[in-house]
Design a protein around this motif. Structure first.
Motif, PDB file in Angstrom:
ATOM      1  N   UNK A 196       0.807  -1.230   0.000  1.00 46.02           N
ATOM      2  CA  UNK A 196       0.000   0.000   0.000  1.00 46.02           C
ATOM      3  C   UNK A 196       0.836   1.274   0.000  1.00 46.02           C
ATOM      4  N   UNK A 197       0.153   2.383  -0.289  1.00 43.07           N
ATOM      5  CA  UNK A 197       0.760   3.701  -0.162  1.00 43.07           C
ATOM      6  C   UNK A 197       0.937   4.033   1.314  1.00 43.07           C
ATOM      7  N   UNK A 198       1.834   4.953   1.596  1.00 42.47           N
ATOM      8  CA  UNK A 198       2.048   5.406   2.969  1.00 42.47           C
ATOM      9  C   UNK A 198       0.742   5.951   3.546  1.00 42.47           C
ATOM     10  N   UNK A 199       0.332   5.387   4.679  1.00 44.24           N
ATOM     11  CA  UNK A 199      -0.883   5.847   5.358  1.00 44.24           C
ATOM     12  C   UNK A 199      -2.182   5.386   4.740  1.00 44.24           C
ATOM     13  N   UNK A 200      -2.143   4.546   3.722  1.00 43.18           N
ATOM     14  CA  UNK A 200      -3.377   4.136   3.045  1.00 43.18           C
ATOM     15  C   UNK A 200      -4.339   3.460   4.024  1.00 43.18           C
ATOM     16  N   UNK A 201      -5.606   3.835   3.939  1.00 46.25           N
ATOM     17  CA  UNK A 201      -6.624   3.296   4.833  1.00 46.25           C
ATOM     18  C   UNK A 201      -6.825   4.125   6.086  1.00 46.25           C
ATOM     19  N   UNK A 202      -5.956   5.112   6.310  1.00 43.14           N
ATOM     20  CA  UNK A 202      -6.074   5.946   7.509  1.00 43.14           C
ATOM     21  C   UNK A 202      -6.413   7.385   7.111  1.00 43.14           C
ATOM     22  N   UNK A 203      -6.895   8.133   8.080  1.00 42.37           N
ATOM     23  CA  UNK A 203      -7.232   9.535   7.882  1.00 42.37           C
ATOM     24  C   UNK A 203      -6.304  10.405   8.716  1.00 42.37           C
ATOM     25  N   UNK A 204      -6.044  11.604   8.227  1.00 44.88           N
ATOM     26  CA  UNK A 204      -5.312  12.600   8.997  1.00 44.88           C
ATOM     27  C   UNK A 204      -6.240  13.756   9.301  1.00 44.88           C
ATOM     28  N   UNK A 223      -6.195   6.981  17.460  1.00 45.66           N
ATOM     29  CA  UNK A 223      -5.982   5.548  17.711  1.00 45.66           C
ATOM     30  C   UNK A 223      -4.478   5.299  17.839  1.00 45.66           C
ATOM     31  N   UNK A 224      -3.986   4.919  19.017  1.00 44.97           N
ATOM     32  CA  UNK A 224      -2.541   4.765  19.237  1.00 44.97           C
ATOM     33  C   UNK A 224      -1.871   3.772  18.290  1.00 44.97           C
ATOM     34  N   UNK A 225      -2.543   2.671  17.982  1.00 46.60           N
ATOM     35  CA  UNK A 225      -1.991   1.654  17.078  1.00 46.60           C
ATOM     36  C   UNK A 225      -1.755   2.267  15.697  1.00 46.60           C
ATOM     37  N   UNK A 226      -2.797   2.921  15.170  1.00 44.44           N
ATOM     38  CA  UNK A 226      -2.677   3.528  13.841  1.00 44.44           C
ATOM     39  C   UNK A 226      -1.641   4.642  13.843  1.00 44.44           C
ATOM     40  N   UNK A 227      -1.605   5.421  14.911  1.00 44.29           N
ATOM     41  CA  UNK A 227      -0.640   6.515  15.004  1.00 44.29           C
ATOM     42  C   UNK A 227       0.792   5.995  14.913  1.00 44.29           C
ATOM     43  N   UNK A 228       1.096   4.918  15.622  1.00 44.91           N
ATOM     44  CA  UNK A 228       2.450   4.355  15.606  1.00 44.91           C
ATOM     45  C   UNK A 228       2.834   3.853  14.221  1.00 44.91           C
ATOM     46  N   UNK A 229       1.954   3.081  13.612  1.00 44.26           N
ATOM     47  CA  UNK A 229       2.288   2.467  12.326  1.00 44.26           C
ATOM     48  C   UNK A 229       2.380   3.513  11.222  1.00 44.26           C
ATOM     49  N   UNK A 230       1.463   4.467  11.201  1.00 46.44           N
ATOM     50  CA  UNK A 230       1.494   5.510  10.182  1.00 46.44           C
ATOM     51  C   UNK A 230       2.709   6.414  10.372  1.00 46.44           C
ATOM     52  N   UNK A 248       6.699   4.740  -4.440  1.00 50.89           N
ATOM     53  CA  UNK A 248       7.107   4.413  -3.078  1.00 50.89           C
ATOM     54  C   UNK A 248       5.898   3.855  -2.326  1.00 50.89           C
ATOM     55  N   UNK A 249       6.109   2.771  -1.597  1.00 47.71           N
ATOM     56  CA  UNK A 249       5.064   2.222  -0.742  1.00 47.71           C
ATOM     57  C   UNK A 249       5.656   1.880   0.614  1.00 47.71           C
ATOM     58  N   UNK A 250       4.813   1.839   1.620  1.00 48.00           N
ATOM     59  CA  UNK A 250       5.260   1.433   2.956  1.00 48.00           C
ATOM     60  C   UNK A 250       4.053   0.963   3.753  1.00 48.00           C
ATOM     61  N   UNK A 251       4.271  -0.081   4.538  1.00 49.26           N
ATOM     62  CA  UNK A 251       3.178  -0.608   5.361  1.00 49.26           C
ATOM     63  C   UNK A 251       3.752  -1.175   6.648  1.00 49.26           C
ATOM     64  N   UNK A 252       3.195  -0.726   7.779  1.00 53.22           N
ATOM     65  CA  UNK A 252       3.677  -1.154   9.095  1.00 53.22           C
ATOM     66  C   UNK A 252       2.568  -1.835   9.884  1.00 53.22           C
ATOM     67  N   UNK A 253       2.943  -2.817  10.679  1.00 51.15           N
ATOM     68  CA  UNK A 253       2.024  -3.493  11.596  1.00 51.15           C
ATOM     69  C   UNK A 253       2.730  -3.669  12.932  1.00 51.15           C
ATOM     70  N   UNK A 263       7.293  -2.761  15.988  1.00 52.41           N
ATOM     71  CA  UNK A 263       6.681  -2.319  14.736  1.00 52.41           C
ATOM     72  C   UNK A 263       7.438  -2.973  13.589  1.00 52.41           C
ATOM     73  N   UNK A 264       6.718  -3.675  12.731  1.00 47.66           N
ATOM     74  CA  UNK A 264       7.335  -4.274  11.542  1.00 47.66           C
ATOM     75  C   UNK A 264       6.967  -3.416  10.331  1.00 47.66           C
ATOM     76  N   UNK A 265       7.981  -2.861   9.699  1.00 47.09           N
ATOM     77  CA  UNK A 265       7.774  -1.938   8.581  1.00 47.09           C
ATOM     78  C   UNK A 265       8.370  -2.502   7.305  1.00 47.09           C
ATOM     79  N   UNK A 266       7.577  -2.521   6.248  1.00 47.48           N
ATOM     80  CA  UNK A 266       8.052  -2.919   4.923  1.00 47.48           C
ATOM     81  C   UNK A 266       8.007  -1.702   4.013  1.00 47.48           C
ATOM     82  N   UNK A 267       9.110  -1.452   3.318  1.00 44.94           N
ATOM     83  CA  UNK A 267       9.191  -0.310   2.407  1.00 44.94           C
ATOM     84  C   UNK A 267       9.491  -0.767   0.990  1.00 44.94           C
ATOM     85  N   UNK A 268       9.041   0.026   0.028  1.00 54.25           N
ATOM     86  CA  UNK A 268       9.152  -0.343  -1.388  1.00 54.25           C
ATOM     87  C   UNK A 268       9.520   0.885  -2.214  1.00 54.25           C
ATOM     88  N   UNK A 269      10.508   0.720  -3.085  1.00 54.69           N
ATOM     89  CA  UNK A 269      10.906   1.754  -4.039  1.00 54.69           C
ATOM     90  C   UNK A 269      11.147   1.062  -5.377  1.00 54.69           C
TER      91      UNK A 269
END
Length: 312
Positions: A196-204, A223-230, A248-253, A263-269
């Motif tokens: 996914x794109x950075x922050x995809x599925x979340x709102x700011x 939401x603390x969980x979403x805040x950390x991962x985003x 560029x993509x990034x997704x954290x869980x 926090x496990x973060x995957x990044x893509x370029x």
């Protein structure tokens, strides 16, 4: 009673998610005995006006927030609801993300003629997406696909599936979920196929940093969980100085480890055609440090070279 003016783009999705946030906030305020009223102010952004050119050629995702941010700075509005993936990594001085509500499904999905899955699309199928990130990953996964740009709001893009000869289009599942259109989805793409794109599925939820009453109200939504991962994903984007001009993509869980939660973060370029890709995964506890370290690892593997070539 305070009236809180909320800035929003005029698209159906933007207004829907803005009103969903307002409803949630109103309920939270009422439960705590706070007397507030909300008013929506529609704002046309440059990104909404330019629909015949891909975002990567006209200045990137910041086109969807600049006019709204100026309205915040000018105190014409008090807060704004953005799709986080549309927010540049750097906010104007004086503005902050006052809350990041709980994330919904971060995956990309396809809507196709005949309800076909990605692997069932015919050879050479015409697939529409406005995202270089999606295009590069789909091209790598299925080199035979004919990836074509498609712009517009999600409802107009869905119509173009029939009117402009596309076999399928790729969209963020979150937007369809918020519109109540999940039944239109032919397949959810796994994060392994399309990160996914950075922050995809979340709102700011953006506001002025000096508006303490507003910040106090918005804190109820965070939401603390979403805040950390985003935060980890956006740190990765910031370190690479990225935007939608580059894939560029990034997704954290959050994950459990020997030392507790991490926090496990995957990044893509990648290059736009997907011929060269860098994908790395790293685990840490500090989201900002993790994002920076993962970006550095990608740079060592050639991310800087790829990004400079794409920008050039």
């Amino acid at each position: 009673m305070r009236t809180i003016v909320v800035g929003s783009r005029q698209s159906a999705l933007a207004l829907t998610q803005t009103n969903q946030v307002i409803d949630h906030l109103q309920n939270l305020c009422t439960a705590r005995g706070l007397s507030v009223n909300f008013e929506v102010k529609k704002i046309v952004t440059k990104g909404d006006q330019i629909l015949d050119v891909t975002l990567s050629k006209v200045g990137g995702k910041g086109l969807f927030v600049k006019e709204i941010e100026q309205a915040l700075l000018d105190r014409h509005i008090d807060m704004a609801v953005h799709s986080m993936k549309d927010m540049p990594w750097e906010l104007p001085e004086g503005l902050i993300n006052g809350a990041i509500p709980k994330r919904v499904d971060p995956r990309d999905c396809i809507i196709s003629k005949g309800n076909l899955k990605l692997n069932e699309l015919p050879q050479g199928a015409k697939v529409g997406t406005s995202s270089l990130r999606r295009a590069s990953q789909l091209q790598q996964y299925r080199p035979d696909l004919n990836i074509e740009p498609i712009r517009g709001n999600i409802d107009s893009r869905i119509k173009k599936l029939d009117t402009e000869g596309f076999d399928a289009i790729v969209l963020a599942a979150a937007g369809l979920y918020r519109m109540g259109w999940e039944d239109k989805i032919s397949e959810y793409l796994t994060v392994e196929v399309c990160l996914p794109a950075v922050g995809q599925g979340s709102l700011g939820i953006e506001c002025r940093g000096d508006d303490m009453p507003m910040l106090e109200i918005l804190s109820m939504l965070n939401d603390p969980y979403t805040e950390l991962t985003v935060k980890a994903e956006r740190a990765f984007l910031r370190e690479l100085n990225g935007g939608c001009q580059v894939p560029i993509g990034a997704y954290a869980v959050l994950v459990d480890g020997e030392e507790g939660h991490g926090i496990q973060l995957t990044g893509y370029v990648a290059t736009p055609d997907g011929s060269e890709q860098i994908k790395e995964t790293l685990t840490g506890t500090d989201p900002v440090a993790l994002g920076k370290e993962l970006a550095e690892r990608c740079k060592v593997k050639g991310a800087d070279r790829i990004l400079s070539q794409v920008r050039g």
